[in-house]
Design a protein around this motif. Structure first.
Motif, PDB file in Angstrom:
ATOM      1  N   TYR A  35       0.842  -1.181   0.000  1.00  0.00           N
ATOM      2  CA  TYR A  35       0.000   0.000   0.000  1.00  0.00           C
ATOM      3  C   TYR A  35       0.882   1.238   0.000  1.00  0.00           C
ATOM      4  O   TYR A  35       2.011   1.215   0.451  1.00  0.00           O
ATOM      5  N   GLN A  37       0.370   5.283   1.519  1.00  0.00           N
ATOM      6  CA  GLN A  37      -0.488   6.058   2.415  1.00  0.00           C
ATOM      7  C   GLN A  37      -0.143   7.531   2.276  1.00  0.00           C
ATOM      8  O   GLN A  37       1.004   7.937   2.502  1.00  0.00           O
ATOM      9  N   PRO A  39      -1.640  11.719   2.963  1.00  0.00           N
ATOM     10  CA  PRO A  39      -2.608  12.519   3.720  1.00  0.00           C
ATOM     11  C   PRO A  39      -3.892  12.758   2.933  1.00  0.00           C
ATOM     12  O   PRO A  39      -3.855  13.144   1.767  1.00  0.00           O
ATOM     13  N   LEU A  41      -5.880  10.705   1.672  1.00  0.00           N
ATOM     14  CA  LEU A  41      -6.230   9.641   0.721  1.00  0.00           C
ATOM     15  C   LEU A  41      -6.279   8.275   1.376  1.00  0.00           C
ATOM     16  O   LEU A  41      -6.690   7.299   0.746  1.00  0.00           O
ATOM     17  N   GLY A  42      -5.814   8.177   2.585  1.00  0.00           N
ATOM     18  CA  GLY A  42      -5.848   6.897   3.286  1.00  0.00           C
ATOM     19  C   GLY A  42      -4.897   5.881   2.679  1.00  0.00           C
ATOM     20  O   GLY A  42      -3.904   6.222   2.035  1.00  0.00           O
ATOM     21  N   LEU A  43      -5.209   4.624   2.871  1.00  0.00           N
ATOM     22  CA  LEU A  43      -4.398   3.515   2.374  1.00  0.00           C
ATOM     23  C   LEU A  43      -4.910   3.102   0.999  1.00  0.00           C
ATOM     24  O   LEU A  43      -6.082   2.804   0.829  1.00  0.00           O
ATOM     25  N   MET A  88       4.416   7.324   2.032  1.00  0.00           N
ATOM     26  CA  MET A  88       4.682   6.257   2.993  1.00  0.00           C
ATOM     27  C   MET A  88       4.222   4.949   2.352  1.00  0.00           C
ATOM     28  O   MET A  88       3.078   4.851   1.908  1.00  0.00           O
ATOM     29  N   LEU A  90       3.555   0.922   2.836  1.00  0.00           N
ATOM     30  CA  LEU A  90       3.281  -0.071   3.869  1.00  0.00           C
ATOM     31  C   LEU A  90       3.102  -1.441   3.238  1.00  0.00           C
ATOM     32  O   LEU A  90       2.364  -1.606   2.272  1.00  0.00           O
ATOM     33  N   ARG A 109       9.199   5.458   4.522  1.00  0.00           N
ATOM     34  CA  ARG A 109       8.888   6.805   4.020  1.00  0.00           C
ATOM     35  C   ARG A 109       9.871   7.122   2.909  1.00  0.00           C
ATOM     36  O   ARG A 109      11.058   7.317   3.147  1.00  0.00           O
TER      37      ARG A 109
ATOM     38  N   SER B   3       2.555  12.660   9.110  1.00  0.00           N
ATOM     39  CA  SER B   3       1.653  13.455   8.289  1.00  0.00           C
ATOM     40  C   SER B   3       0.400  12.705   7.895  1.00  0.00           C
ATOM     41  O   SER B   3      -0.486  13.255   7.277  1.00  0.00           O
ATOM     42  N   LYS B 105     -10.943   6.208   5.619  1.00  0.00           N
ATOM     43  CA  LYS B 105      -9.940   7.282   5.626  1.00  0.00           C
ATOM     44  C   LYS B 105      -9.318   7.482   6.996  1.00  0.00           C
ATOM     45  O   LYS B 105      -8.212   7.993   7.111  1.00  0.00           O
TER      46      LYS B 105
END
Lengths: 113, 113
Positions: A35, A37, A39, A41-43, A88, A90, A109, B3, B105
């Motif tokens: 995934y 990630q 800000p 927009l989520g995962l 980021m 994941l 990151r 973030s 989210k």
């Protein structure tokens, strides 16, 4: 306890570089996931794999590829890094067979300059 | 700093009070739901799950409630502690979607001293 490890916590690369992100899980899980990630927009799922040598596109595969040569290892490859891939990243794994709780690594990151 | 929590709805709760975090899920066919907690600089961590044949499940200090009629999921945290500060995600899955999970989210829980 399930342990998912990622090769780097922080990574800085330049535009156009080829980038490898490595993920290893130690619980013999069938499924592995990548995934990103961001800000707001989520995962978002990039790619996933149900078995060795198998891969499936997620929701945002463009600009990425993956490799799963061994059950415990799932690699994410950025063929030619771009600044909009700063994020980021994941990795997660799950047992499969409907017991699909996902276990996550600590994240990498990535900054692309 | 982390973030991932930017632009997220925030719930502020006094230390010692109970917290209720809500989530509206998207698919009426979803049959498995998970709550994750993500602390700053870490990957998401499993808290509790619930299957669609249940409407309530309790863990240690946490309770998940499922209302399938209105497609609503909630996480209740009893006696909120400073260590509960994090971003909380709900996730859903349904049969025929293989082992992929759809993440919400997220909501940031902020503990007031």
């Amino acid at each position: 306890d399930v342990k998912v490890t990622q090769s780097s916590r922080y990574l800085v690369k330049r535009t156009g570089e080829k980038v490898f992100l490595e993920c290893v899980q130690d619980m013999d899980h069938e499924n592995m996931f990548w995934y990103r990630q961001d800000p707001g927009l989520g995962l978002r799922l990039i790619y996933f794999s149900y078995d060795v040598k198998m891969k499936e596109k997620g929701d945002i595969p463009e600009g990425y590829s993956v490799s799963r040569e061994k059950k415990e290892r799932f690699s994410l490859i950025l063929e030619s890094a771009s600044t909009n891939q700063t994020s980021m990243y994941l990795c997660a794994s799950s047992l499969g067979d409907f017991y699909n709780e996902q276990f996550f690594g600590p994240g990498t990151r990535l900054t692309v300059l | 700093g982390e973030s991932v929590g930017l632009h997220l709805p925030t719930l502020s709760v006094q230390e010692g009070d109970n917290s209720i975090i809500n989530c509206a899920y998207s698919n009426s066919a979803s049959d498995y739901f998970i709550w994750y907690k993500q602390e700053s600089g870490k990957g998401p961590q499993f808290i509790i799950d619930i299957r669609s044949n249940m409407d309530k499940r309790q863990g240690q200090r946490v309770t998940v409630l499922l209302n399938k009629t209105v497609k609503h999921l909630s996480l209740q945290i009893a006696a909120t502690q400073p260590g509960d500060s994090a971003v909380y995600f709900c996730a859903e899955n349904w049969v025929n979607r293989d082992d992929k999970i759809i993440f919400g989210k997220g909501t940031r829980l902020h503990i007031l001293p």
